[in-house]
Motif scaffolding. Structure first.
Motif, PDB file in Angstrom:
ATOM      1  N   LEU A  20      20.627  -3.974  34.953  1.00 28.72           N
ATOM      2  CA  LEU A  20      19.713  -3.756  33.933  1.00 28.72           C
ATOM      3  C   LEU A  20      18.879  -5.115  34.309  1.00 28.72           C
ATOM      4  CD1 LEU A  20      23.206  -5.379  31.485  1.00 28.72           C
ATOM      5  CD2 LEU A  20      21.855  -3.224  31.858  1.00 28.72           C
ATOM      6  N   LEU A  21      18.847  -5.707  35.668  1.00 25.50           N
ATOM      7  CA  LEU A  21      17.388  -5.984  36.207  1.00 25.50           C
ATOM      8  C   LEU A  21      16.852  -5.087  36.531  1.00 25.50           C
ATOM      9  CD1 LEU A  21      18.956  -8.911  37.667  1.00 25.50           C
ATOM     10  CD2 LEU A  21      17.828  -9.309  36.257  1.00 25.50           C
ATOM     11  N   VAL A  22      17.068  -4.511  36.694  1.00 25.54           N
ATOM     12  CA  VAL A  22      15.643  -2.868  37.150  1.00 25.54           C
ATOM     13  C   VAL A  22      15.336  -1.932  36.251  1.00 25.54           C
ATOM     14  CG1 VAL A  22      16.067  -3.819  39.794  1.00 25.54           C
ATOM     15  CG2 VAL A  22      16.909  -2.113  38.771  1.00 25.54           C
ATOM     16  N   SER A  23      16.396  -2.020  35.369  1.00 20.36           N
ATOM     17  CA  SER A  23      16.285  -1.043  34.068  1.00 20.36           C
ATOM     18  C   SER A  23      14.556  -0.436  33.533  1.00 20.36           C
ATOM     19  CB  SER A  23      17.206  -1.018  32.896  1.00 20.36           C
ATOM     20  OG  SER A  23      17.475  -0.067  31.864  1.00 20.36           O
ATOM     21  N   ASN A  24      14.454   0.241  33.055  1.00 22.85           N
ATOM     22  CA  ASN A  24      13.079   0.145  32.433  1.00 22.85           C
ATOM     23  C   ASN A  24      13.561  -0.038  30.790  1.00 22.85           C
ATOM     24  OD1 ASN A  24      11.667   0.547  34.237  1.00 22.85           O
ATOM     25  ND2 ASN A  24      11.659   3.047  34.242  1.00 22.85           N
ATOM     26  N   LEU A  25      14.893  -0.370  31.028  1.00 24.66           N
ATOM     27  CA  LEU A  25      15.396   0.035  29.243  1.00 24.66           C
ATOM     28  C   LEU A  25      15.279  -1.506  29.432  1.00 24.66           C
ATOM     29  CD1 LEU A  25      18.215   2.819  29.106  1.00 24.66           C
ATOM     30  CD2 LEU A  25      16.123   2.781  28.349  1.00 24.66           C
ATOM     31  N   SER A  26      14.971  -1.573  29.909  1.00 27.04           N
ATOM     32  CA  SER A  26      15.979  -3.419  29.937  1.00 27.04           C
ATOM     33  C   SER A  26      14.773  -4.456  29.432  1.00 27.04           C
ATOM     34  CB  SER A  26      16.457  -4.034  30.161  1.00 27.04           C
ATOM     35  OG  SER A  26      17.849  -3.451  31.162  1.00 27.04           O
ATOM     36  N   THR A  27      14.457  -4.897  28.154  1.00 32.48           N
ATOM     37  CA  THR A  27      13.880  -5.694  27.922  1.00 32.48           C
ATOM     38  C   THR A  27      13.796  -7.167  28.490  1.00 32.48           C
ATOM     39  OG1 THR A  27      15.410  -7.079  26.082  1.00 32.48           O
ATOM     40  CG2 THR A  27      13.901  -4.954  25.159  1.00 32.48           C
ATOM     41  N   PRO A  28      12.106  -8.431  28.303  1.00 32.34           N
ATOM     42  CA  PRO A  28      12.461  -9.459  28.933  1.00 32.34           C
ATOM     43  C   PRO A  28      13.461  -9.610  28.774  1.00 32.34           C
ATOM     44  CG  PRO A  28      10.149  -8.901  28.628  1.00 32.34           C
ATOM     45  CD  PRO A  28      10.602  -7.519  27.582  1.00 32.34           C
ATOM     46  N   VAL A  29      13.601 -10.122  27.510  1.00 30.17           N
ATOM     47  CA  VAL A  29      15.347 -11.152  26.628  1.00 30.17           C
ATOM     48  C   VAL A  29      16.345 -10.389  27.299  1.00 30.17           C
ATOM     49  CG1 VAL A  29      16.572 -11.827  25.073  1.00 30.17           C
ATOM     50  CG2 VAL A  29      14.355 -11.517  24.901  1.00 30.17           C
ATOM     51  N   THR A  30      16.721  -9.333  27.517  1.00 33.52           N
ATOM     52  CA  THR A  30      17.837  -8.898  28.268  1.00 33.52           C
ATOM     53  C   THR A  30      18.015  -9.036  29.546  1.00 33.52           C
ATOM     54  OG1 THR A  30      17.766  -6.771  26.321  1.00 33.52           O
ATOM     55  CG2 THR A  30      19.149  -6.623  28.398  1.00 33.52           C
ATOM     56  N   ARG A  31      16.880  -8.853  30.250  1.00 33.82           N
ATOM     57  CA  ARG A  31      16.640  -9.907  31.312  1.00 33.82           C
ATOM     58  C   ARG A  31      16.629 -11.192  32.112  1.00 33.82           C
ATOM     59  NH1 ARG A  31      12.012  -5.750  32.229  1.00 33.82           N
ATOM     60  NH2 ARG A  31      12.099  -4.160  32.676  1.00 33.82           N
ATOM     61  N   GLY A  32      17.250 -11.724  31.167  1.00 32.63           N
ATOM     62  CA  GLY A  32      16.975 -12.794  30.781  1.00 32.63           C
ATOM     63  C   GLY A  32      18.946 -12.801  30.822  1.00 32.63           C
ATOM     64  N   TYR A  33      18.951 -12.774  30.173  1.00 32.39           N
ATOM     65  CA  TYR A  33      20.916 -12.387  29.727  1.00 32.39           C
ATOM     66  C   TYR A  33      21.228 -12.099  31.123  1.00 32.39           C
ATOM     67  CZ  TYR A  33      20.701 -13.036  24.703  1.00 32.39           C
ATOM     68  OH  TYR A  33      20.922 -13.641  24.052  1.00 32.39           O
ATOM     69  N   SER A  34      21.393 -11.529  31.644  1.00 28.53           N
ATOM     70  CA  SER A  34      21.623 -10.649  32.891  1.00 28.53           C
ATOM     71  C   SER A  34      21.316 -11.789  33.605  1.00 28.53           C
ATOM     72  CB  SER A  34      20.773  -9.855  33.364  1.00 28.53           C
ATOM     73  OG  SER A  34      20.962  -8.026  32.271  1.00 28.53           O
ATOM     74  N   LEU A  35      20.104 -12.557  34.165  1.00 21.66           N
ATOM     75  CA  LEU A  35      19.728 -13.243  35.776  1.00 21.66           C
ATOM     76  C   LEU A  35      21.283 -14.509  35.310  1.00 21.66           C
ATOM     77  CD1 LEU A  35      19.330 -13.351  37.767  1.00 21.66           C
ATOM     78  CD2 LEU A  35      16.830 -14.758  37.109  1.00 21.66           C
TER      79      LEU A  35
ATOM     80  N   LYS B 296      17.670 -21.098  25.570  1.00 22.51           N
ATOM     81  CA  LYS B 296      16.547 -20.434  25.126  1.00 22.51           C
ATOM     82  C   LYS B 296      16.829 -18.936  25.400  1.00 22.51           C
ATOM     83  CE  LYS B 296      11.057 -20.186  26.496  1.00 22.51           C
ATOM     84  NZ  LYS B 296      10.607 -21.510  26.752  1.00 22.51           N
ATOM     85  N   TYR B 297      17.046 -19.319  26.128  1.00 17.36           N
ATOM     86  CA  TYR B 297      17.358 -17.235  26.454  1.00 17.36           C
ATOM     87  C   TYR B 297      18.522 -16.787  25.660  1.00 17.36           C
ATOM     88  CZ  TYR B 297      14.865 -14.835  29.415  1.00 17.36           C
ATOM     89  OH  TYR B 297      13.548 -14.298  30.791  1.00 17.36           O
ATOM     90  N   LEU B 298      19.448 -17.260  25.869  1.00 22.94           N
ATOM     91  CA  LEU B 298      21.231 -16.943  24.534  1.00 22.94           C
ATOM     92  C   LEU B 298      20.416 -16.616  23.476  1.00 22.94           C
ATOM     93  CD1 LEU B 298      24.196 -19.175  26.186  1.00 22.94           C
ATOM     94  CD2 LEU B 298      23.092 -16.457  26.506  1.00 22.94           C
ATOM     95  N   TRP B 299      19.973 -17.930  22.942  1.00 17.51           N
ATOM     96  CA  TRP B 299      19.112 -17.528  21.206  1.00 17.51           C
ATOM     97  C   TRP B 299      17.570 -17.165  21.246  1.00 17.51           C
ATOM     98  CZ3 TRP B 299      23.802 -18.205  19.332  1.00 17.51           C
ATOM     99  CH2 TRP B 299      24.070 -19.403  20.222  1.00 17.51           C
ATOM    100  N   SER B 300      16.978 -16.109  22.197  1.00 10.63           N
ATOM    101  CA  SER B 300      16.073 -15.219  22.023  1.00 10.63           C
ATOM    102  C   SER B 300      14.906 -16.064  21.594  1.00 10.63           C
ATOM    103  CB  SER B 300      16.649 -14.034  21.504  1.00 10.63           C
ATOM    104  OG  SER B 300      17.686 -13.802  21.710  1.00 10.63           O
ATOM    105  N   PHE B 301      14.273 -17.580  22.184  1.00  9.89           N
ATOM    106  CA  PHE B 301      12.941 -18.210  21.394  1.00  9.89           C
ATOM    107  C   PHE B 301      12.028 -18.374  22.212  1.00  9.89           C
ATOM    108  CE2 PHE B 301      15.190 -18.920  18.113  1.00  9.89           C
ATOM    109  CZ  PHE B 301      16.160 -20.456  17.937  1.00  9.89           C
ATOM    110  N   CYS B 302      12.518 -16.565  22.442  1.00 13.34           N
ATOM    111  CA  CYS B 302      10.410 -16.537  24.142  1.00 13.34           C
ATOM    112  C   CYS B 302       9.400 -16.250  22.942  1.00 13.34           C
ATOM    113  CB  CYS B 302      11.277 -15.088  25.337  1.00 13.34           C
ATOM    114  SG  CYS B 302      12.740 -15.259  25.503  1.00 13.34           S
ATOM    115  N   THR B 303       8.539 -16.539  23.660  1.00 12.91           N
ATOM    116  CA  THR B 303       7.238 -17.012  22.465  1.00 12.91           C
ATOM    117  C   THR B 303       6.098 -17.237  23.560  1.00 12.91           C
ATOM    118  OG1 THR B 303       6.483 -17.450  20.402  1.00 12.91           O
ATOM    119  CG2 THR B 303       7.790 -18.800  21.850  1.00 12.91           C
TER     120      THR B 303
END
Length: 542
Positions: free
Chosen positions: A293-308, A415-422
């Motif tokens: 998931l960390l290297v997938s082109n389909l993953s958004t920055p938020v998703t990568r944060g969840y994965s890490l 911050k990552y769990l609730w997706s408040f990236c801005t």
């Protein structure tokens, strides 16, 4: 009444006849007049009941002329104080309209039933199968009305059958319907779910088929549901892991799955699932999926944060700690600043605070709520209102340095769990008497006119601030929605924060202004203060 009765009972009159109906224009005018006379008038309504029943039963329905008179009759019956039997007759007429070949008549029937479903729910329920069949109509307007009416008919008795039909509709409907349908399924499932397993399965089905169209709050809501369903943890993490193997394109589903694997990865590997046949999976296979998931082109920055974050949590649940250290170390030089920051902090946790790592990364507690102060959303357009409070489950006290580190870690993970990236800069809205209120911002997707503001209340004094209530008001040109706070206690010595979400609708893109009111108890004394907040960053309202 007499004129209308004569028109119905009169024989053929060629000078006034339209398709076999005597003077339909006069009948329609009289029905509209009766509607005005009978509204909010018991005596007049009672006098009309018989004639309206005669019109409803004696009017020919094979021609549009007769259908027009019947439709006006239905509107009159629904507007006056008619008998219950007459209202059922009117709804049955609308039910017959749904079988008409003319799509305009079907649309009119669905719209009318939608208006009456709240007052005559049981009568409309009798036509449920016909209404559900309209979901398969080729006309998009009819499908939308049928979808809205179907959700209005859902109750505790028919939830399983209706959800089966609506989920089938969600699978096959046009993209323009998916967001509203998914939202309706979430609300109905939350209100009428017969069991937690059914609730979880239903939401996972939505995320699997229409994950890209769901509301922004669907991820934290499902995480909360899973957290509170203790007996379903092993089943849920196994289902989500299998869903990840099949498809990683639905980002909300991937985010929930990553969170669950991070929390309950040990249950997945141990094969403790009792709800269905356990799968055999190794620690390395789980880490392979998360690293993918960390290297997938389909993953958004938020998703990568969840994965890490999930990989980091597994360092206390798996034995493959060295592999996890390498992954964290690699992303310490990521070009994604947010991901790099997480990795640097997690790397520091390994090196400087390793003795505290198990405590910091332990499972999230059950999100308990009091019966009187549940997580009810409070909607207000202006002025102030007191929000409901969610009572926190306090962890046992730890030393001050550990507490501060725990607070820092949980803030970052949250911050990552609730997706408040801005990209909007934060601001200090209030700083007085040891109480500090920070605002962080994000844009609500897909509505750019809504600014989502998260307040973070912290306390630098030596005593907790209890009974904490944050209230806000905005000018009349704005609309404000204040959600429930995370707690009503602001811990002393910056050992934790209280967070609360505000949504502000600003359709005219005017400069944002807000008046806030703070109420709390400190060292046994009640404190109340008002403040004006006018220095919002331009990115938050332009």
């Amino acid at each position: 009444n007499t004129i209308l009765k004569n028109l119905i009972m009169s024989g053929y009159s060629p000078e006034h006849d339209v398709s076999g109906i005597s003077d339909p224009f006069l009948q329609v005018r009289i029905l509209r007049l009766l509607r005005i006379l009978g509204k909010s008038d018991d005596d007049s309504s009672e006098a009309m009941n018989d004639i309206l029943a005669q019109v409803a039963t004696n009017t020919e329905t094979s021609k549009n002329v007769g259908n027009a008179i019947l439709y006006e009759t239905v509107l009159t019956i629904m507007d006056i104080k008619s008998e219950s039997g007459l209202r059922v007759l009117a709804i049955n007429i609308l039910g017959r309209f749904l079988l008409n070949n003319d799509k305009n008549i079907r649309y009119v029937a669905l719209t009318s039933l939608l208006k009456t479903v709240q007052t005559d729910h049981n009568a409309v329920q009798r036509h449920r199968s016909t209404i559900v069949d309209c979901l398969k109509d080729l006309d998009v307007s009819i499908k939308r009305r049928a979808m809205e009416l179907s959700f209005a008919l859902v109750n505790g008795n028919n939830i399983r059958g209706m959800m089966k039909e609506l989920l089938y509709f969600l699978d096959s409907c046009d993209p323009e319907f998916k967001a509203d349908c998914a939202s309706g399924v979430f609300l109905a499932a939350e209100k009428y779910a017969p069991s937690k397993r059914w609730h979880i399965d239903t939401i996972m089905r939505v995320l699997t088929t229409a994950g890209s169209y769901v509301r922004d709050d669907s991820v934290p809501n499902l995480i909360q549901l899973i957290t509170n369903s203790v007996e379903m943890h092993a089943y849920t993490v196994q289902r989500l892991y299998k869903a990840l193997l099949d498809d990683i394109s639905q980002q909300p589903l991937v985010q929930v799955a990553s969170w669950c694997i991070g929390e309950y990865g040990d249950l997945l590997v141990s094969g403790q699932c009792e709800e269905e046949e356990p799968i055999q999976v190794t620690e390395d296979e789980v880490l392979d999926v998360l690293e993918g998931l960390l290297v997938s082109n389909l993953s958004t920055p938020v998703t990568r944060g969840y994965s890490l974050t999930a990989i980091m949590k597994l360092s206390t649940r798996f034995s493959s700690v060295n592999r996890i250290k390498k992954v964290v170390s690699i992303y310490g030089s990521s070009i994604d600043v947010e991901l790099q920051q997480r990795a640097v902090e997690y790397n520091a946790l390994f090196k400087k605070y390793d003795h505290m790592r198990p405590a910091l990364l332990e499972r999230m507690p059950i999100m308990e709520k009091t019966a009187t102060n549940g997580p009810t959303e409070i909607v207000q357009t202006n002025g102030e209102t007191e929000p409901s409070v969610v009572e926190p489950k306090h962890p046992p006290p730890v030393t001050q340095p550990a507490n501060q580190m725990m607070h820092t870690m949980k803030c970052h993970i949250s911050k990552y769990l609730w997706s408040f990236c801005t990209g909007i800069p934060p601001m200090i809205a209030y700083n007085k008497n040891g109480l500090k209120i920070d605002f962080t911002f994000e844009r609500a997707n897909p509505n750019p006119n809504i600014a989502v503001i998260t307040i973070h209340a912290s306390n630098t004094t030596e005593a907790d601030m209890t009974d904490f209530v944050f209230q806000a008001a905005v000018p009349k040109t704005f609309q404000l929605q204040l959600l429930s706070p995370s707690s009503n206690v602001v811990p002393a010595l910056n050992q934790g924060t209280v967070t609360q979400v505000i949504r502000v609708l600003n359709p005219q893109k005017q400069q944002l202004r807000m008046r806030i009111k703070l109420t709390y108890t400190h060292k046994g004394s009640p404190v109340q203060d008002l403040a004006e907040v006018n220095n919002f960053p331009p990115q938050s309202w332009q």
